[in-house]
Write a protein that holds these residues in place. Sequence first.
Motif, PDB file in Angstrom:
ATOM      1  N   ILE A 176       0.862  -1.177   0.000  1.00 38.18           N
ATOM      2  CA  ILE A 176       0.000   0.000   0.000  1.00 38.18           C
ATOM      3  C   ILE A 176       0.897   1.226   0.000  1.00 38.18           C
ATOM      4  O   ILE A 176       1.706   1.406   0.907  1.00 38.18           O
ATOM      5  CB  ILE A 176      -0.926   0.023   1.233  1.00 38.18           C
ATOM      6  N   ILE A 177       0.760   2.048  -1.023  1.00 42.54           N
ATOM      7  CA  ILE A 177       1.556   3.275  -1.130  1.00 42.54           C
ATOM      8  C   ILE A 177       0.636   4.452  -0.838  1.00 42.54           C
ATOM      9  O   ILE A 177      -0.403   4.611  -1.477  1.00 42.54           O
ATOM     10  CB  ILE A 177       2.205   3.395  -2.515  1.00 42.54           C
ATOM     11  N   LEU A 178       1.036   5.271   0.121  1.00 44.55           N
ATOM     12  CA  LEU A 178       0.225   6.397   0.548  1.00 44.55           C
ATOM     13  C   LEU A 178       0.565   7.692  -0.183  1.00 44.55           C
ATOM     14  O   LEU A 178      -0.123   8.681  -0.020  1.00 44.55           O
ATOM     15  CB  LEU A 178       0.375   6.606   2.059  1.00 44.55           C
ATOM     16  N   SER A 179       1.601   7.678  -0.978  1.00 43.85           N
ATOM     17  CA  SER A 179       2.006   8.860  -1.729  1.00 43.85           C
ATOM     18  C   SER A 179       1.118   8.995  -2.965  1.00 43.85           C
ATOM     19  O   SER A 179       0.953   8.039  -3.718  1.00 43.85           O
ATOM     20  CB  SER A 179       3.469   8.725  -2.152  1.00 43.85           C
ATOM     21  N   PRO A 180       0.540  10.180  -3.210  1.00 40.98           N
ATOM     22  CA  PRO A 180      -0.397  10.320  -4.328  1.00 40.98           C
ATOM     23  C   PRO A 180       0.246  10.233  -5.713  1.00 40.98           C
ATOM     24  O   PRO A 180      -0.442   9.979  -6.690  1.00 40.98           O
ATOM     25  CB  PRO A 180      -1.007  11.705  -4.105  1.00 40.98           C
ATOM     26  N   ASP A 181       1.553  10.409  -5.809  1.00 41.58           N
ATOM     27  CA  ASP A 181       2.195  10.384  -7.119  1.00 41.58           C
ATOM     28  C   ASP A 181       2.806   9.034  -7.481  1.00 41.58           C
ATOM     29  O   ASP A 181       3.387   8.880  -8.552  1.00 41.58           O
ATOM     30  CB  ASP A 181       3.249  11.488  -7.223  1.00 41.58           C
ATOM     31  N   LEU A 182       2.655   8.039  -6.593  1.00 40.75           N
ATOM     32  CA  LEU A 182       3.212   6.716  -6.838  1.00 40.75           C
ATOM     33  C   LEU A 182       2.149   5.653  -6.630  1.00 40.75           C
ATOM     34  O   LEU A 182       1.226   5.839  -5.838  1.00 40.75           O
ATOM     35  CB  LEU A 182       4.394   6.453  -5.903  1.00 40.75           C
ATOM     36  N   LYS A 183       2.307   4.516  -7.320  1.00 39.32           N
ATOM     37  CA  LYS A 183       1.378   3.404  -7.134  1.00 39.32           C
ATOM     38  C   LYS A 183       2.131   2.093  -7.323  1.00 39.32           C
ATOM     39  O   LYS A 183       3.162   2.034  -7.991  1.00 39.32           O
ATOM     40  CB  LYS A 183       0.206   3.489  -8.105  1.00 39.32           C
ATOM     41  N   TRP A 184       1.589   1.029  -6.762  1.00 37.05           N
ATOM     42  CA  TRP A 184       2.134  -0.315  -6.896  1.00 37.05           C
ATOM     43  C   TRP A 184       1.282  -1.059  -7.911  1.00 37.05           C
ATOM     44  O   TRP A 184       0.064  -1.126  -7.770  1.00 37.05           O
ATOM     45  CB  TRP A 184       2.116  -1.017  -5.545  1.00 37.05           C
ATOM     46  N   ASP A 185       1.916  -1.613  -8.939  1.00 38.96           N
ATOM     47  CA  ASP A 185       1.146  -2.298  -9.978  1.00 38.96           C
ATOM     48  C   ASP A 185       1.202  -3.828  -9.864  1.00 38.96           C
ATOM     49  O   ASP A 185       0.802  -4.522 -10.774  1.00 38.96           O
ATOM     50  CB  ASP A 185       1.585  -1.846 -11.367  1.00 38.96           C
ATOM     51  N   GLY A 186       1.707  -4.326  -8.759  1.00 41.98           N
ATOM     52  CA  GLY A 186       1.811  -5.772  -8.571  1.00 41.98           C
ATOM     53  C   GLY A 186       3.190  -6.310  -8.851  1.00 41.98           C
ATOM     54  O   GLY A 186       3.492  -7.451  -8.510  1.00 41.98           O
ATOM     55  N   SER A 187       4.037  -5.484  -9.453  1.00 42.88           N
ATOM     56  CA  SER A 187       5.407  -5.940  -9.709  1.00 42.88           C
ATOM     57  C   SER A 187       6.456  -4.855  -9.450  1.00 42.88           C
ATOM     58  O   SER A 187       7.618  -5.165  -9.240  1.00 42.88           O
ATOM     59  CB  SER A 187       5.545  -6.439 -11.136  1.00 42.88           C
ATOM     60  N   SER A 188       6.035  -3.599  -9.461  1.00 45.01           N
ATOM     61  CA  SER A 188       6.979  -2.507  -9.209  1.00 45.01           C
ATOM     62  C   SER A 188       6.207  -1.223  -8.905  1.00 45.01           C
ATOM     63  O   SER A 188       5.011  -1.136  -9.085  1.00 45.01           O
ATOM     64  CB  SER A 188       7.896  -2.292 -10.410  1.00 45.01           C
ATOM     65  N   VAL A 189       6.953  -0.223  -8.479  1.00 49.06           N
ATOM     66  CA  VAL A 189       6.382   1.090  -8.204  1.00 49.06           C
ATOM     67  C   VAL A 189       6.346   1.865  -9.521  1.00 49.06           C
ATOM     68  O   VAL A 189       7.313   1.879 -10.269  1.00 49.06           O
ATOM     69  CB  VAL A 189       7.233   1.862  -7.160  1.00 49.06           C
ATOM     70  N   LYS A 190       5.232   2.504  -9.786  1.00 45.05           N
ATOM     71  CA  LYS A 190       5.040   3.290 -10.999  1.00 45.05           C
ATOM     72  C   LYS A 190       4.661   4.717 -10.642  1.00 45.05           C
ATOM     73  O   LYS A 190       4.063   4.968  -9.589  1.00 45.05           O
ATOM     74  CB  LYS A 190       3.932   2.700 -11.885  1.00 45.05           C
ATOM     75  N   LEU A 191       4.975   5.642 -11.531  1.00 44.90           N
ATOM     76  CA  LEU A 191       4.543   7.025 -11.373  1.00 44.90           C
ATOM     77  C   LEU A 191       3.098   7.152 -11.824  1.00 44.90           C
ATOM     78  O   LEU A 191       2.677   6.501 -12.771  1.00 44.90           O
ATOM     79  CB  LEU A 191       5.414   7.966 -12.213  1.00 44.90           C
ATOM     80  N   GLN A 192       2.335   8.000 -11.144  1.00 43.52           N
ATOM     81  CA  GLN A 192       0.957   8.248 -11.568  1.00 43.52           C
ATOM     82  C   GLN A 192       0.868   9.522 -12.360  1.00 43.52           C
ATOM     83  O   GLN A 192       1.590  10.419 -12.235  1.00 43.52           O
ATOM     84  CB  GLN A 192       0.034   8.341 -10.348  1.00 43.52           C
TER      85      GLN A 192
END
Length: 192
Positions: A176-192
Amino acid sequence: MSYKISLISFVFLMSAGLGSYFAIRNGFYPVAFVDFNLITEKQIQKDFAAAYKYFQNALLVSGSDPRSLETLEARREIRRATLDKLIIDELVYEELEVRTNDDFKSIAEKNVEQYIQNNANISEGAEKIYGLNLADFKSQVLMPQAYKEILEGRMFLTKENFDERLKNKKSSVRVIILSPDLKWDGSSVKLQ
């Protein structure tokens, strides 16, 4: 009695408010949860600063302009990669805890100490390349690498593929990533 309760409540609320303010101001708040373990903004800031310094030096050595790292997009990408690395470090640590007893910690410590003893200029190199003192370099770079090498070694002995196991672990872990500009896609952290 009502005055005492009011005064105690006031002091408690003020202390909690000031404590929260200083904790947030210094980066002691969660940015991501990996299962039930948290990654704080302070951890990200420390690793971000080391990565930024490393990339600056790499650009200088290659003859490129290190000011290209000053763009918002470059900073966001370094932050994304930093959080991704911290999540992988956490997954490696979790896997070691599941597979072994706590002996991996002492093995890693011994390996890192041996490495430091065999490399006399490591403190100077860590300062120049990463901008870290030896203690921070040890905790941020050397210990996570030692844990990874121990896990890879144990998996090699059981004829398991480290990369495949890490890929499976990434897809099954709850991040769970709480930063609004980042997300977890199931394999790595991605920029939103």
